[in-house]
Design a protein around this motif. Structure first.
Motif, PDB file in Angstrom:
ATOM      1  N   TYR A  44       0.809  -1.225   0.000  1.00  0.00           N
ATOM      2  CA  TYR A  44       0.000   0.000   0.000  1.00  0.00           C
ATOM      3  C   TYR A  44       0.847   1.283   0.000  1.00  0.00           C
ATOM      4  O   TYR A  44       0.655   2.157  -0.847  1.00  0.00           O
ATOM      5  N   ILE A  45       1.786   1.382   0.933  1.00  0.00           N
ATOM      6  CA  ILE A  45       2.526   2.643   1.097  1.00  0.00           C
ATOM      7  C   ILE A  45       3.594   2.830   0.026  1.00  0.00           C
ATOM      8  O   ILE A  45       3.618   3.848  -0.675  1.00  0.00           O
ATOM      9  N   ALA A  46       4.502   1.844  -0.127  1.00  0.00           N
ATOM     10  CA  ALA A  46       5.627   2.003  -1.056  1.00  0.00           C
ATOM     11  C   ALA A  46       5.174   2.094  -2.512  1.00  0.00           C
ATOM     12  O   ALA A  46       5.639   2.957  -3.260  1.00  0.00           O
ATOM     13  N   VAL A  47       4.280   1.202  -2.929  1.00  0.00           N
ATOM     14  CA  VAL A  47       3.806   1.220  -4.312  1.00  0.00           C
ATOM     15  C   VAL A  47       3.083   2.524  -4.626  1.00  0.00           C
ATOM     16  O   VAL A  47       3.295   3.145  -5.679  1.00  0.00           O
ATOM     17  N   SER A  48       2.241   2.990  -3.706  1.00  0.00           N
ATOM     18  CA  SER A  48       1.541   4.266  -3.904  1.00  0.00           C
ATOM     19  C   SER A  48       2.531   5.420  -3.989  1.00  0.00           C
ATOM     20  O   SER A  48       2.362   6.347  -4.788  1.00  0.00           O
ATOM     21  N   ALA A  49       3.583   5.360  -3.156  1.00  0.00           N
ATOM     22  CA  ALA A  49       4.598   6.425  -3.152  1.00  0.00           C
ATOM     23  C   ALA A  49       5.330   6.499  -4.488  1.00  0.00           C
ATOM     24  O   ALA A  49       5.637   7.591  -4.978  1.00  0.00           O
ATOM     25  N   ILE A  50       5.617   5.328  -5.090  1.00  0.00           N
ATOM     26  CA  ILE A  50       6.297   5.299  -6.385  1.00  0.00           C
ATOM     27  C   ILE A  50       5.450   5.997  -7.452  1.00  0.00           C
ATOM     28  O   ILE A  50       5.917   6.877  -8.175  1.00  0.00           O
ATOM     29  N   PHE A  51       4.173   5.640  -7.557  1.00  0.00           N
ATOM     30  CA  PHE A  51       3.298   6.235  -8.567  1.00  0.00           C
ATOM     31  C   PHE A  51       3.064   7.723  -8.286  1.00  0.00           C
ATOM     32  O   PHE A  51       3.032   8.544  -9.196  1.00  0.00           O
ATOM     33  N   PHE A  52       2.898   8.068  -7.011  1.00  0.00           N
ATOM     34  CA  PHE A  52       2.676   9.460  -6.631  1.00  0.00           C
ATOM     35  C   PHE A  52       3.890  10.309  -7.006  1.00  0.00           C
ATOM     36  O   PHE A  52       3.770  11.380  -7.597  1.00  0.00           O
ATOM     37  N   ASN A  53       5.072   9.795  -6.694  1.00  0.00           N
ATOM     38  CA  ASN A  53       6.314  10.504  -6.985  1.00  0.00           C
ATOM     39  C   ASN A  53       6.530  10.641  -8.488  1.00  0.00           C
ATOM     40  O   ASN A  53       6.949  11.697  -8.978  1.00  0.00           O
ATOM     41  N   SER A  54       6.218   9.586  -9.238  1.00  0.00           N
ATOM     42  CA  SER A  54       6.383   9.627 -10.694  1.00  0.00           C
ATOM     43  C   SER A  54       5.447  10.659 -11.321  1.00  0.00           C
ATOM     44  O   SER A  54       5.828  11.399 -12.221  1.00  0.00           O
ATOM     45  N   GLY A  55       4.222  10.713 -10.823  1.00  0.00           N
ATOM     46  CA  GLY A  55       3.263  11.675 -11.352  1.00  0.00           C
ATOM     47  C   GLY A  55       3.675  13.110 -11.094  1.00  0.00           C
ATOM     48  O   GLY A  55       3.553  13.973 -11.961  1.00  0.00           O
ATOM     49  N   LEU A  56       4.192  13.385  -9.893  1.00  0.00           N
ATOM     50  CA  LEU A  56       4.611  14.746  -9.563  1.00  0.00           C
ATOM     51  C   LEU A  56       5.818  15.199 -10.370  1.00  0.00           C
ATOM     52  O   LEU A  56       5.991  16.390 -10.633  1.00  0.00           O
ATOM     53  N   SER A  57       6.682  14.251 -10.747  1.00  0.00           N
ATOM     54  CA  SER A  57       7.921  14.617 -11.443  1.00  0.00           C
ATOM     55  C   SER A  57       7.718  14.853 -12.938  1.00  0.00           C
ATOM     56  O   SER A  57       8.620  15.331 -13.611  1.00  0.00           O
ATOM     57  N   LEU A  58       6.540  14.497 -13.494  1.00  0.00           N
ATOM     58  CA  LEU A  58       6.303  14.717 -14.912  1.00  0.00           C
ATOM     59  C   LEU A  58       6.185  16.209 -15.212  1.00  0.00           C
ATOM     60  O   LEU A  58       5.404  16.909 -14.589  1.00  0.00           O
ATOM     61  N   LYS A  59       6.972  16.694 -16.168  1.00  0.00           N
ATOM     62  CA  LYS A  59       6.927  18.101 -16.550  1.00  0.00           C
ATOM     63  C   LYS A  59       5.951  18.271 -17.711  1.00  0.00           C
ATOM     64  O   LYS A  59       6.300  18.117 -18.881  1.00  0.00           O
ATOM     65  N   THR A  60       4.720  18.591 -17.366  1.00  0.00           N
ATOM     66  CA  THR A  60       3.656  18.651 -18.372  1.00  0.00           C
ATOM     67  C   THR A  60       3.890  19.737 -19.417  1.00  0.00           C
ATOM     68  O   THR A  60       3.453  19.606 -20.558  1.00  0.00           O
ATOM     69  N   GLU A  61       4.586  20.819 -19.048  1.00  0.00           N
ATOM     70  CA  GLU A  61       4.838  21.895 -20.008  1.00  0.00           C
ATOM     71  C   GLU A  61       5.727  21.409 -21.142  1.00  0.00           C
ATOM     72  O   GLU A  61       5.520  21.735 -22.313  1.00  0.00           O
ATOM     73  N   GLU A  62       6.754  20.599 -20.808  1.00  0.00           N
ATOM     74  CA  GLU A  62       7.667  20.102 -21.830  1.00  0.00           C
ATOM     75  C   GLU A  62       6.976  19.064 -22.705  1.00  0.00           C
ATOM     76  O   GLU A  62       7.294  18.920 -23.885  1.00  0.00           O
ATOM     77  N   LEU A  63       6.034  18.335 -22.123  1.00  0.00           N
ATOM     78  CA  LEU A  63       5.295  17.364 -22.916  1.00  0.00           C
ATOM     79  C   LEU A  63       4.445  18.071 -23.963  1.00  0.00           C
ATOM     80  O   LEU A  63       4.338  17.639 -25.102  1.00  0.00           O
ATOM     81  N   THR A  64       3.845  19.175 -23.572  1.00  0.00           N
ATOM     82  CA  THR A  64       2.989  19.936 -24.481  1.00  0.00           C
ATOM     83  C   THR A  64       3.785  20.462 -25.672  1.00  0.00           C
ATOM     84  O   THR A  64       3.314  20.444 -26.810  1.00  0.00           O
ATOM     85  N   SER A  65       5.034  20.906 -25.421  1.00  0.00           N
ATOM     86  CA  SER A  65       5.856  21.480 -26.486  1.00  0.00           C
ATOM     87  C   SER A  65       6.232  20.452 -27.550  1.00  0.00           C
ATOM     88  O   SER A  65       6.503  20.798 -28.692  1.00  0.00           O
ATOM     89  N   ALA A  66       6.236  19.175 -27.162  1.00  0.00           N
ATOM     90  CA  ALA A  66       6.610  18.119 -28.115  1.00  0.00           C
ATOM     91  C   ALA A  66       5.408  17.387 -28.699  1.00  0.00           C
ATOM     92  O   ALA A  66       5.559  16.457 -29.478  1.00  0.00           O
ATOM     93  N   LEU A  67       4.220  17.833 -28.338  1.00  0.00           N
ATOM     94  CA  LEU A  67       3.000  17.113 -28.686  1.00  0.00           C
ATOM     95  C   LEU A  67       2.777  16.965 -30.184  1.00  0.00           C
ATOM     96  O   LEU A  67       2.241  15.968 -30.650  1.00  0.00           O
ATOM     97  N   MET A  68       3.202  17.950 -30.974  1.00  0.00           N
ATOM     98  CA  MET A  68       2.852  17.990 -32.391  1.00  0.00           C
ATOM     99  C   MET A  68       3.639  17.005 -33.263  1.00  0.00           C
ATOM    100  O   MET A  68       3.305  16.808 -34.415  1.00  0.00           O
ATOM    101  N   HIS A  69       4.676  16.389 -32.711  1.00  0.00           N
ATOM    102  CA  HIS A  69       5.489  15.456 -33.508  1.00  0.00           C
ATOM    103  C   HIS A  69       4.816  14.082 -33.511  1.00  0.00           C
ATOM    104  O   HIS A  69       5.337  13.092 -32.992  1.00  0.00           O
ATOM    105  N   VAL A  70       3.638  14.024 -34.144  1.00  0.00           N
ATOM    106  CA  VAL A  70       2.758  12.848 -34.036  1.00  0.00           C
ATOM    107  C   VAL A  70       3.389  11.582 -34.605  1.00  0.00           C
ATOM    108  O   VAL A  70       3.311  10.510 -33.998  1.00  0.00           O
ATOM    109  N   LYS A  71       4.033  11.672 -35.774  1.00  0.00           N
ATOM    110  CA  LYS A  71       4.594  10.488 -36.418  1.00  0.00           C
ATOM    111  C   LYS A  71       5.651   9.818 -35.546  1.00  0.00           C
ATOM    112  O   LYS A  71       5.682   8.589 -35.409  1.00  0.00           O
TER     113      LYS A  71
END
Length: 317
Positions: A44-71
Motif C-alpha cells: 500500500y505505502i511504497a507502491v503508492s509512493a512510487i506512482f505518486f512521486n512519478s506523477g509529480l515529477s512529470l513536466k507537463t509543459e515540456e510534454l505539451t511542447s513536443a505534442l505535435m510530432h505525431v509520427k
C-alpha cells in the motif's frame, strides 16, 4: 573518475546488489508477517509512493511542447507497447522447449510489456544531443499509458497543478526518493524468495537470460535505427536518437511496483522480477557505451544534410 565518485554515481545499482545480499542473509526480516510488514508497507505505502512521486515529477509543459510530432510518437509507442512485447512472445515460444527456468522466461515477457522509463532514455538522448523534447514526451507518455488504469495518476496531475510553484522552487529529489523506495520493494521481494525453500534458480538459466537481454537490446536498437533512417521516414538525426533510446528502454521504477500488484501472492514473484532487474543496468550500460558512437553519427549526418540543402553557387561563364 575515482572509485568513490563512480560508486556515488552508480549508487542505485550497488544498492540493488546490497539489498539482494541482505535478503539472502536474513530473509525473515522482509517476509510477509515479518518486522517490516511488507503486506502493508510495500503493498500500500511504497507502491503508492512510487506512482505518486512519478506523477509529480512529470513536466507537463515540456510534454505539451513536443505534442505535435505525431509520427515520431506513434512510432515509439507502437514499437514499445505492440512490436516489442509481440516479438518477445514469439521468441519465447522457441525458448519454451529449452531447459531455461520457466519463471525467468515469464519475467522476460513482462519486460516486453513494460512502459519506457522517464529518466534513462531522456538522459542518454540529451547526452548525444538528440531530440530531447520528443524523448521527454514519449518516455512520460509511455509511462502514463503503462499506469493509465490507475486512477491515482489523474489525481497526481491535479495535485501538481496546485503545487507547481513549490515544486519548481524546491526541486525535490524525485529520482532519489523513488530509487530508495524501489530498493525497499526489491529487498522484501527477494526476502520472500530466499525464505521459500522450494525455489531454486540455476546458474545456467541466469546466464542465458543475461545473454538474451543484451542481445535483444542490441537487436532492437539496431532495428529502430534502420526503421528511422529510411529514405522516406522523414525523421531527423536528432529524432532517430530519441527513437533508439525511447523505443528500447524499459522502466524499472514503474515496472517493479506493477509486478508487485499483478503477481501479488505468487511465490515466484522474485524470479519473474529478475529479467527486469537485469534489463535496467543493461540498458544504461549499453546506452552509455554507445553515446559517443551515436553522437558521432548524428553530427556527421546533420552536417551532410546541411550541405545537401545549401543552394549551389551559380556557375560563372
Amino acid at each position: 573518475m575515482g572509485l568513490l565518485e563512480r560508486l556515488r554515481k552508480e549508487w542505485f545499482i550497488l544498492g540493488i546488489v546490497l539489498v539482494i545480499a541482505a535478503a539472502r542473509l536474513e530473509p525473515a526480516v522482509g517476509v510477509k508477517g515479518g518486522p517490516l510488514k511488507p503486506e502493508i508497507t510495500i503493498t500500500y505505502i511504497a507502491v503508492s509512493a512510487i506512482f505518486f512521486n512519478s506523477g509529480l515529477s512529470l513536466k507537463t509543459e515540456e510534454l505539451t511542447s513536443a505534442l505535435m510530432h505525431v509520427k515520431l510518437h506513434l512510432f515509439v509507442q507502437i514499437f514499445t507497447l505492440v512490436f516489442f512485447p509481440t516479438a518477445i512472445w514469439l521468441f519465447l515460444q522457441l525458448l519454451s522447449i529449452t531447459p531455461i527456468n520457466e519463471w525467468l522466461l515469464k519475467g522476460l515477457q513482462t519486460v516486453g510489456c513494460m512502459p519506457p522509463p522517464v529518466s534513462s532514455a531522456v538522459i542518454l538522448t540529451k547526452a548525444v544531443g538528440g531530440n530531447e523534447a520528443a524523448a521527454i514526451f514519449n518516455s512520460a507518455f509511455g509511462s502514463f499509458l503503462g499506469i493509465v488504469i490507475t486512477p491515482l495518476l489523474l489525481l497526481l496531475f491535479i495535485v501538481r497543478r496546485y503545487i507547481k510553484d513549490w515544486l519548481e522552487r524546491k526541486k525535490p529529489p524525485f529520482g532519489t526518493i523513488s530509487s530508495c523506495v524501489l530498493l525497499m520493494i526489491i529487498y522484501t521481494t527477494f526476502c520472500d524468495t530466499f525464505a521459500n525453500p522450494n525455489i531454486d534458480l540455476d546458474k545456467f538459466s541466469l546466464i542465458i537470460i543475461v545473454f538474451i537481454i543484451f542481445s535483444v537490446q542490441m537487436s532492437f536498437m539496431f532495428l529502430t535505427f534502420l526503421f528511422s533512417t529510411r529514405n522516406n521516414s522523414s525523421f531527423t538525426p536528432a529524432d532517430t536518437v530519441a527513437i533508439i533510446f525511447c523505443s528500447t528502454h524499459k522502466s524499472l521504477t514503474l515496472g517493479i511496483p506493477m509486478l508487485k500488484i499483478v503477481f501479488a501472492g505468487y511465490e515466484h514473484l522474485s524470479l519473474i522480477s529478475v529479467p527486469l532487474l537485469i534489463y535496467h543496468p543493461a540498458q544504461i550500460l549499453l546506452g552509455s557505451l554507445l553515446v559517443p558512437t551515436i553522437k558521432s553519427w548524428m553530427v556527421s549526418r546533420q552536417k551532410a544534410l546541411k550541405l545537401t540543402r545549401q543552394p549551389k553557387a551559380p556557375v560563372k561563364v
